[in-house]
Design an enzyme around this catalytic site. Structure first.
Site, PDB file in Angstrom:
ATOM      1  N   HIS A 119      50.544  -0.820 -35.284  1.00 23.18           N
ATOM      2  CA  HIS A 119      50.558   0.646 -35.230  1.00 23.18           C
ATOM      3  C   HIS A 119      51.792   1.109 -34.463  1.00 23.18           C
ATOM      4  O   HIS A 119      52.098   0.598 -33.386  1.00 23.18           O
ATOM      5  CB  HIS A 119      49.276   1.134 -34.544  1.00 23.18           C
ATOM      6  CG  HIS A 119      49.294   2.587 -34.220  1.00 23.18           C
ATOM      7  ND1 HIS A 119      49.641   3.549 -35.148  1.00 23.18           N
ATOM      8  CD2 HIS A 119      49.041   3.252 -33.051  1.00 23.18           C
ATOM      9  CE1 HIS A 119      49.566   4.745 -34.571  1.00 23.18           C
ATOM     10  NE2 HIS A 119      49.225   4.590 -33.311  1.00 23.18           N
ATOM     11  N   CYS A 164      43.955   6.019 -34.947  1.00 22.16           N
ATOM     12  CA  CYS A 164      45.128   5.194 -35.297  1.00 22.16           C
ATOM     13  C   CYS A 164      44.732   3.794 -35.765  1.00 22.16           C
ATOM     14  O   CYS A 164      45.553   3.079 -36.331  1.00 22.16           O
ATOM     15  CB  CYS A 164      46.089   5.109 -34.126  1.00 22.16           C
ATOM     16  SG  CYS A 164      46.551   6.713 -33.471  1.00 22.16           S
ATOM     17  N   ASN A 181      54.704   8.602 -34.519  1.00 19.89           N
ATOM     18  CA  ASN A 181      53.359   8.037 -34.630  1.00 19.89           C
ATOM     19  C   ASN A 181      52.587   8.818 -35.700  1.00 19.89           C
ATOM     20  O   ASN A 181      52.281   9.988 -35.506  1.00 19.89           O
ATOM     21  CB  ASN A 181      52.683   8.156 -33.258  1.00 19.89           C
ATOM     22  CG  ASN A 181      51.255   7.673 -33.250  1.00 19.89           C
ATOM     23  OD1 ASN A 181      50.644   7.454 -34.292  1.00 19.89           O
ATOM     24  ND2 ASN A 181      50.700   7.519 -32.062  1.00 19.89           N
TER      25      ASN A 181
HETATM   26  N1  ACO Z   1      60.404  15.625 -22.529  1.00 17.33           N
HETATM   27  C1  ACO Z   1      60.810  15.640 -21.254  1.00 17.33           C
HETATM   28  N2  ACO Z   1      59.990  15.400 -20.223  1.00 17.33           N
HETATM   29  C2  ACO Z   1      58.702  15.156 -20.487  1.00 17.33           C
HETATM   30  C3  ACO Z   1      58.188  15.122 -21.814  1.00 17.33           C
HETATM   31  C4  ACO Z   1      59.098  15.380 -22.849  1.00 17.33           C
HETATM   32  N3  ACO Z   1      58.737  15.375 -24.147  1.00 17.33           N
HETATM   33  N4  ACO Z   1      56.889  14.832 -21.759  1.00 17.33           N
HETATM   34  C5  ACO Z   1      56.552  14.670 -20.470  1.00 17.33           C
HETATM   35  N5  ACO Z   1      57.669  14.870 -19.699  1.00 17.33           N
HETATM   36  C6  ACO Z   1      57.760  14.795 -18.257  1.00 17.33           C
HETATM   37  C7  ACO Z   1      56.442  15.056 -17.567  1.00 17.33           C
HETATM   38  O1  ACO Z   1      56.236  16.437 -17.398  1.00 17.33           O
HETATM   39  C8  ACO Z   1      56.658  14.352 -16.242  1.00 17.33           C
HETATM   40  O2  ACO Z   1      57.433  15.174 -15.414  1.00 17.33           O
HETATM   41  P1  ACO Z   1      57.132  15.231 -13.822  1.00 17.33           P
HETATM   42  O3  ACO Z   1      57.357  13.808 -13.350  1.00 17.33           O
HETATM   43  O4  ACO Z   1      58.121  16.216 -13.338  1.00 17.33           O
HETATM   44  O5  ACO Z   1      55.701  15.640 -13.721  1.00 17.33           O
HETATM   45  C9  ACO Z   1      57.500  13.138 -16.642  1.00 17.33           C
HETATM   46  O6  ACO Z   1      58.112  13.473 -17.886  1.00 17.33           O
HETATM   47  C10 ACO Z   1      56.730  11.861 -16.765  1.00 17.33           C
HETATM   48  O7  ACO Z   1      55.560  12.134 -17.555  1.00 17.33           O
HETATM   49  P2  ACO Z   1      54.548  10.997 -17.910  1.00 17.33           P
HETATM   50  O8  ACO Z   1      53.468  11.541 -18.779  1.00 17.33           O
HETATM   51  O9  ACO Z   1      54.165  10.296 -16.652  1.00 17.33           O
HETATM   52  O10 ACO Z   1      55.481  10.062 -18.782  1.00 17.33           O
HETATM   53  P3  ACO Z   1      55.287   8.559 -19.139  1.00 17.33           P
HETATM   54  O11 ACO Z   1      56.380   7.798 -18.536  1.00 17.33           O
HETATM   55  O12 ACO Z   1      53.891   8.098 -18.919  1.00 17.33           O
HETATM   56  O13 ACO Z   1      55.533   8.605 -20.695  1.00 17.33           O
HETATM   57  C11 ACO Z   1      54.292   8.442 -22.729  1.00 17.33           C
HETATM   58  C12 ACO Z   1      54.665   9.332 -21.551  1.00 17.33           C
HETATM   59  C13 ACO Z   1      55.546   8.167 -23.539  1.00 17.33           C
HETATM   60  C14 ACO Z   1      53.287   9.173 -23.613  1.00 17.33           C
HETATM   61  C15 ACO Z   1      53.700   7.131 -22.158  1.00 17.33           C
HETATM   62  O14 ACO Z   1      52.650   7.387 -21.284  1.00 17.33           O
HETATM   63  C16 ACO Z   1      53.250   6.209 -23.206  1.00 17.33           C
HETATM   64  O15 ACO Z   1      54.045   5.527 -23.767  1.00 17.33           O
HETATM   65  N6  ACO Z   1      51.923   6.166 -23.452  1.00 17.33           N
HETATM   66  C17 ACO Z   1      51.377   5.321 -24.500  1.00 17.33           C
HETATM   67  C18 ACO Z   1      50.546   6.091 -25.340  1.00 17.33           C
HETATM   68  C19 ACO Z   1      51.171   6.495 -26.614  1.00 17.33           C
HETATM   69  O16 ACO Z   1      52.202   6.052 -27.046  1.00 17.33           O
HETATM   70  N7  ACO Z   1      50.471   7.394 -27.223  1.00 17.33           N
HETATM   71  C20 ACO Z   1      50.866   7.847 -28.464  1.00 17.33           C
HETATM   72  C21 ACO Z   1      49.677   8.225 -29.264  1.00 17.33           C
HETATM   73  S1  ACO Z   1      48.259   7.407 -28.938  1.00 17.33           S
HETATM   74  C22 ACO Z   1      48.031   6.298 -30.082  1.00 17.33           C
HETATM   75  O17 ACO Z   1      48.719   6.242 -31.046  1.00 17.33           O
HETATM   76  C23 ACO Z   1      46.993   5.366 -29.913  1.00 17.33           C
END
Ligand code: ACO
Length: 332
Positions: free
Chosen positions: A259, A111, A289
């Site tokens: 990004h 990215c 993304n």
């Molecule tokens: N829909 C519904 N529920 C979901 C989904 C979905 N698409 N995906 C995960 N869940 C659930 C999980 O199973 C989990 O359930 P549980 O609590 O019963 O186990 C719950 O939601 C929470 O999951 P987490 O992975 O802890 O969710 P989090 O709050 O961390 O959000 C996210 C995930 C959005 C990816 C977050 O970690 C984030 O913003 N990370 C930043 C990284 C990023 O944006 N990466 C994108 C690409 S990387 C890059 O571009 C550099």
């Protein structure tokens, strides 16, 4: 020598997929995706290819800059999802454009790829200008292009909902310095390979008669929270360093084009830099993304909206797998 972006372009696939569309395919919802990420729609390639999108964005950027493909000296393409191993994406684009005088190669910094490619192109052009008799008037085409949908596990709701396909491109010209200092004024790149496992996608394994391994196909895997922590700490640090290098204060910057991974990351970076969100344009709601393509697509969007004027001070910043992070400061 001033390194000036003189044209931009972008191209995205026709198919628009909403969060509700994904909710019909898997156990997810518009509410979950929007509240965690800010994403509403993404474009997914069906007939389109990484090369086709890259060529589309490049043609727009060349037309915008008023540059003929034959006048290009360099084409750098940032991608993690080329259509083939060989030849590389930049060579494909060079062939399609008829840019016969351009050296062409790819850059993979996920990215951050467009930022790493832009800075590499600036340094390459500077060197070319210094060692050739006709001096300035050298031009590069820098592309970020992805069809990430092909490396997503469409059974993994925690990753596939985040990404989209598309391409963006910019024409970078070396111009003799006048009294005004336009163009790139600061650039900083960082790499933390020791934490590469946080966001990865394995290539295919060795597969010759002496190494008969059976492995399932590999897809993107991500520790989202670790990526989040990396981004909100490293992006502001990298931007601060680049803004210092340019000799500006944070208040001098008109726009921060970051990004587009996650709205919460953008809000957190804005808060840490003590800058208003109005300076951080957002289009991840429409495209998701798009990895290396996200910064050039956003740059092109913002230009088409007339938000960039001559003299605008702009920060471009990317972060992603590697882990990598890059920030570039330029005066339009
Ligand atoms: N829909 C519904 N529920 C979901 C989904 C979905 N698409 N995906 C995960 N869940 C659930 C999980 O199973 C989990 O359930 P549980 O609590 O019963 O186990 C719950 O939601 C929470 O999951 P987490 O992975 O802890 O969710 P989090 O709050 O961390 O959000 C996210 C995930 C959005 C990816 C977050 O970690 C984030 O913003 N990370 C930043 C990284 C990023 O944006 N990466 C994108 C690409 S990387 C890059 O571009 C550099």
């Amino acid at each position: 020598m001033n390194m000036v972006i003189s044209g931009t372009g972008s191209a995205v696939p026709k198919l628009l997929v909403t969060n509700d569309d994904l909710g019909r395919l898997m156990d997810t919802s518009d509410a979950w995706i929007q509240s965690r990420t800010g994403i509403r729609n993404r474009r997914l390639a069906v007939e389109e290819t990484t090369t086709g999108l890259a060529v589309g964005a490049s043609l727009e950027a060349l037309a915008d800059a008023g540059i003929a493909a034959e006048d290009l000296d360099l084409i750098l393409a940032a991608t993690v999802t080329p259509d083939q191993f060989l030849p590389n994406l930049a060579c494909e684009v060079q062939g399609a454009l008829g840019a016969s005088g351009a050296v062409a190669f790819d850059v993979n910094a996920a990215c951050s790829g467009f930022l790493f490619a832009l800075d590499t192109a600036a340094l390459y052009l500077k060197n070319l200008c210094e060692r050739t008799p006709d001096g300035a008037d050298r031009t590069a085409l820098v592309i970020g292009a992805e069809t990430l949908s092909k490396i997503m596990d469409w059974n993994d709701r925690s990753t596939c909902v985040l990404f989209g396909d598309g391409a963006g491109a910019a024409v970078l010209r070396a111009q003799p310095s006048g009294s005004e200092k336009r163009g790139i004024r600061g650039m900083v790149q960082r790499t933390d390979g020791a934490r590469g496992g946080v966001l990865s996608c394995r290539n295919r394994p060795v597969n010759h008669p002496y190494a008969k391994r059976q492995e399932p196909p590999a897809y993107v895997s991500m520790d989202g929270q670790e990526v989040y922590r990396f981004a909100v700490r490293t992006v502001p640090e990298t931007i601060r360093e680049a803004v210092d290098q340019a000799g500006f204060s944070m208040a001098d910057i008109d726009l921060f084009l970051l990004h587009q991974a996650n709205l919460r990351i953008l809000e957190s970076v804005a808060k840490r830099l003590k800058q208003p969100m109005e300076k951080f344009p957002v289009n991840l709601d429409e495209y998701g993304n798009t990895s290396a393509a996200s910064v050039p697509i956003l740059l092109d969007d913002v230009r088409k909206q007339g938000k960039i004027k001559e003299g605008s001070r702009i920060v471009l910043a990317g972060f992603g797998a590697g882990l990598t992070c890059g920030a570039t400061v330029l005066v339009w």
